[in-house]
Design an enzyme around this catalytic site. Structure first.
Site, PDB file in Angstrom:
ATOM      1  N   ARG A   1       0.666  -1.123  -0.198  1.00  0.00           N
ATOM      2  CA  ARG A   1       0.022   0.051  -0.114  1.00  0.00           C
ATOM      3  C   ARG A   1       0.876   1.241   0.205  1.00  0.00           C
ATOM      4  NH1 ARG A   1      -3.250  -3.474   4.169  1.00  0.00           N
ATOM      5  NH2 ARG A   1      -1.063  -3.851   4.484  1.00  0.00           N
TER       6      ARG A   1
ATOM      7  N   HIS B   1       5.536 -10.804  -6.386  1.00  0.00           N
ATOM      8  CA  HIS B   1       4.613 -10.128  -7.046  1.00  0.00           C
ATOM      9  C   HIS B   1       4.574  -8.859  -6.696  1.00  0.00           C
ATOM     10  CE1 HIS B   1       0.721  -9.007  -8.495  1.00  0.00           C
ATOM     11  NE2 HIS B   1       0.355 -10.374  -8.672  1.00  0.00           N
TER      12      HIS B   1
ATOM     13  N   TYR C   1       0.484  -3.530  -6.320  1.00  0.00           N
ATOM     14  CA  TYR C   1      -0.779  -3.340  -7.137  1.00  0.00           C
ATOM     15  C   TYR C   1      -0.787  -1.899  -7.460  1.00  0.00           C
ATOM     16  CZ  TYR C   1      -2.118  -8.161  -6.262  1.00  0.00           C
ATOM     17  OH  TYR C   1      -2.265  -9.668  -6.075  1.00  0.00           O
TER      18      TYR C   1
ATOM     19  N   HIS D   1       1.255  -7.042 -13.185  1.00  0.00           N
ATOM     20  CA  HIS D   1       0.271  -6.875 -14.189  1.00  0.00           C
ATOM     21  C   HIS D   1       0.803  -5.935 -15.113  1.00  0.00           C
ATOM     22  CE1 HIS D   1      -2.854  -8.421 -10.972  1.00  0.00           C
ATOM     23  NE2 HIS D   1      -1.794  -9.103 -10.901  1.00  0.00           N
TER      24      HIS D   1
ATOM     25  N   GLU E   1       1.870 -10.983 -16.219  1.00  0.00           N
ATOM     26  CA  GLU E   1       0.864 -11.657 -15.526  1.00  0.00           C
ATOM     27  C   GLU E   1      -0.566 -11.391 -16.561  1.00  0.00           C
ATOM     28  OE1 GLU E   1      -0.370 -11.798 -11.472  1.00  0.00           O
ATOM     29  OE2 GLU E   1      -2.014 -12.842 -11.858  1.00  0.00           O
TER      30      GLU E   1
ATOM     31  N   ASP F   1      -2.413 -16.830 -15.129  1.00  0.00           N
ATOM     32  CA  ASP F   1      -3.104 -16.708 -13.850  1.00  0.00           C
ATOM     33  C   ASP F   1      -4.669 -17.520 -14.539  1.00  0.00           C
ATOM     34  OD1 ASP F   1      -5.377 -16.228 -12.148  1.00  0.00           O
ATOM     35  OD2 ASP F   1      -4.083 -15.035 -11.101  1.00  0.00           O
TER      36      ASP F   1
ATOM     37  N   HIS G   1      -7.784 -15.485 -14.001  1.00  0.00           N
ATOM     38  CA  HIS G   1      -7.705 -14.291 -15.025  1.00  0.00           C
ATOM     39  C   HIS G   1      -8.032 -14.511 -16.278  1.00  0.00           C
ATOM     40  CE1 HIS G   1      -4.956 -12.028 -11.929  1.00  0.00           C
ATOM     41  NE2 HIS G   1      -5.860 -12.430 -11.520  1.00  0.00           N
TER      42      HIS G   1
ATOM     43  N   HIS H   1      -0.070 -19.038 -11.898  1.00  0.00           N
ATOM     44  CA  HIS H   1      -1.056 -18.754 -10.733  1.00  0.00           C
ATOM     45  C   HIS H   1      -2.281 -19.648 -10.860  1.00  0.00           C
ATOM     46  CE1 HIS H   1       0.689 -14.599  -9.957  1.00  0.00           C
ATOM     47  NE2 HIS H   1       1.522 -15.240  -9.620  1.00  0.00           N
TER      48      HIS H   1
ATOM     49  N   ASP I   1     -12.237 -10.192 -11.702  1.00  0.00           N
ATOM     50  CA  ASP I   1     -11.020 -10.862 -10.945  1.00  0.00           C
ATOM     51  C   ASP I   1     -11.658 -11.317  -9.562  1.00  0.00           C
ATOM     52  OD1 ASP I   1      -8.621 -11.840  -9.951  1.00  0.00           O
ATOM     53  OD2 ASP I   1      -7.664  -9.691 -10.324  1.00  0.00           O
TER      54      ASP I   1
ATOM     55  N   HIS J   1     -11.196 -14.609  -7.000  1.00  0.00           N
ATOM     56  CA  HIS J   1     -10.658 -16.075  -6.936  1.00  0.00           C
ATOM     57  C   HIS J   1     -11.392 -16.889  -6.241  1.00  0.00           C
ATOM     58  CE1 HIS J   1      -6.070 -13.997  -7.580  1.00  0.00           C
ATOM     59  NE2 HIS J   1      -6.762 -13.753  -8.322  1.00  0.00           N
TER      60      HIS J   1
ATOM     61  N   GLU K   1      -2.977 -18.446  -5.169  1.00  0.00           N
ATOM     62  CA  GLU K   1      -3.321 -17.247  -4.587  1.00  0.00           C
ATOM     63  C   GLU K   1      -5.066 -17.300  -4.237  1.00  0.00           C
ATOM     64  OE1 GLU K   1      -2.616 -14.752  -8.263  1.00  0.00           O
ATOM     65  OE2 GLU K   1      -1.023 -13.936  -7.304  1.00  0.00           O
TER      66      GLU K   1
HETATM   67 ZN    ZN Z   1      -1.515 -10.858  -9.796  1.00  0.00          ZN
HETATM   68 MN    MN Z   2      -2.243 -13.809 -10.019  1.00  0.00          MN
HETATM   69 MN    MN Z   3      -6.381 -11.892  -9.422  1.00  0.00          MN
END
Ligand code: ZN
Ligand code: MN
Ligand code: MN
Length: 279
Positions: A36, A66, A69, A106, A143, A177, A180, A214, A227, A229, A259
């Protein structure tokens, strides 16, 4: 198959290999910085040493990182783009120091500038970063995404286009993934659809470019572009699809990372489910 999961670095990076082993992992994924925050402290040398030592002893065969984000390597806004490239340079530096082979990111979002522009910005970002970090051994893995909002990388053509624009494409691969690509509209639940999707991946990207998976089931239906999971076998993808993947000879030597939701409490179960599918 080299199964694993995204494990926490609570208690320090050095704890993550053993955390993974306790859950039954042969590979792990971690964050190396707070997700973050844009800015973080550099890694301390004892942290680096500790991680490398623990990893050596652990029996973990692959570590992937990873990326944050927050970053968007395709942003049309100069300020966001600069921050993203700087943060990504920091990410890859950390990986290099820790001896981690793969940094997963990503690709980015065009945020209104259009797909073509976005894809070019992403490729340019990667070129800038790879030039700055000449000689690094850590590879960047793009990804596949679900295609939420304006995010790019939801079709194999996007990945092919970015790879085609790189000055040094050998330093960039792909992470698939399952949640995804399914959300993006690629089916692989039947033998026929699996073969078809794999052919597309092979023809557009090349299977040799796929360096990691993933493994996530999907809460939402095929082509939903959402998205979310789900635990393996509990979502719309289902066990038959995962059985085809975990028994795929061509992917037997690459890390396959869970994940799934609920964190570590559920990984052991999901790993057992995946292993039970192995023929
Ligand atoms: Zn990812
Ligand atoms: Mn992923
Ligand atoms: Mn995801």
């Amino acid at each position: 198959m080299i199964l694993g999961a995204h494990v926490s670095i609570a208690g320090g990076l050095g704890k993550s290999p053993l955390n993974g082993v306790k859950l039954g992992c042969e590979s792990i994924q971690i964050f190396t910085r707070n997700q973050r925050q844009w800015k973080t402290k550099p890694l301390a040398s004892d942290e680096v040493e500790g991680f490398r030592k623990e990893l050596d002893h652990s029996g973990i065969r692959f570590v992937t990182v990873h990326a944050s984000y927050l970053l968007n390597l395709g942003s049309p806004k100069d300020k966001v783009l600069t921050c993203s490239r700087d943060a990504f340079c920091d990410e890859i530096e950390r990986c290099e120091e820790l001896g981690i082979p793969y940094l997963i990111v990503h690709p980015g979002a065009h945020v209104g500038s259009g797909e073509t522009e976005g894809l070019h910005t992403i490729a340019e970002s990667l070129n800038v970063i790879l030039r700055k970090k000449k000689g690094y051994r850590t590879q960047i893995l793009l990804e596949t995404t679900a295609g939420q909002g304006s995010s790019l990388g939801y079709c194999f053509e996007h990945l092919a286009e970015i790879l085609g624009l790189l000055d040094d494409p050998d330093r960039v691969g792909v992470c698939v993934d399952t949640c995804h690509i399914f959300a993006a509209g690629y089916d692989f639940r039947t033998r026929r659809s699996y073969t078809h999707t794999l052919h597309q991946l092979e023809n557009l990207v090349g299977l040799a470019k796929v360096k990691a998976f993933h493994l996530n089931d999907s809460k939402r239906e095929l082509g939903s572009r959402v998205d979310r999971h789900e635990h393996i076998g509990r979502g719309h993808i289902g066990l038959k699809a995962f059985r085809q993947i975990v028994n795929e000879k061509r992917f037997s030597q690459i890390p396959m990372i869970l994940e799934t939701p609920g964190g570590e409490a559920h990984y052991a179960k999901n790993l057992r489910v995946l292993r039970s599918l192995s023929m």
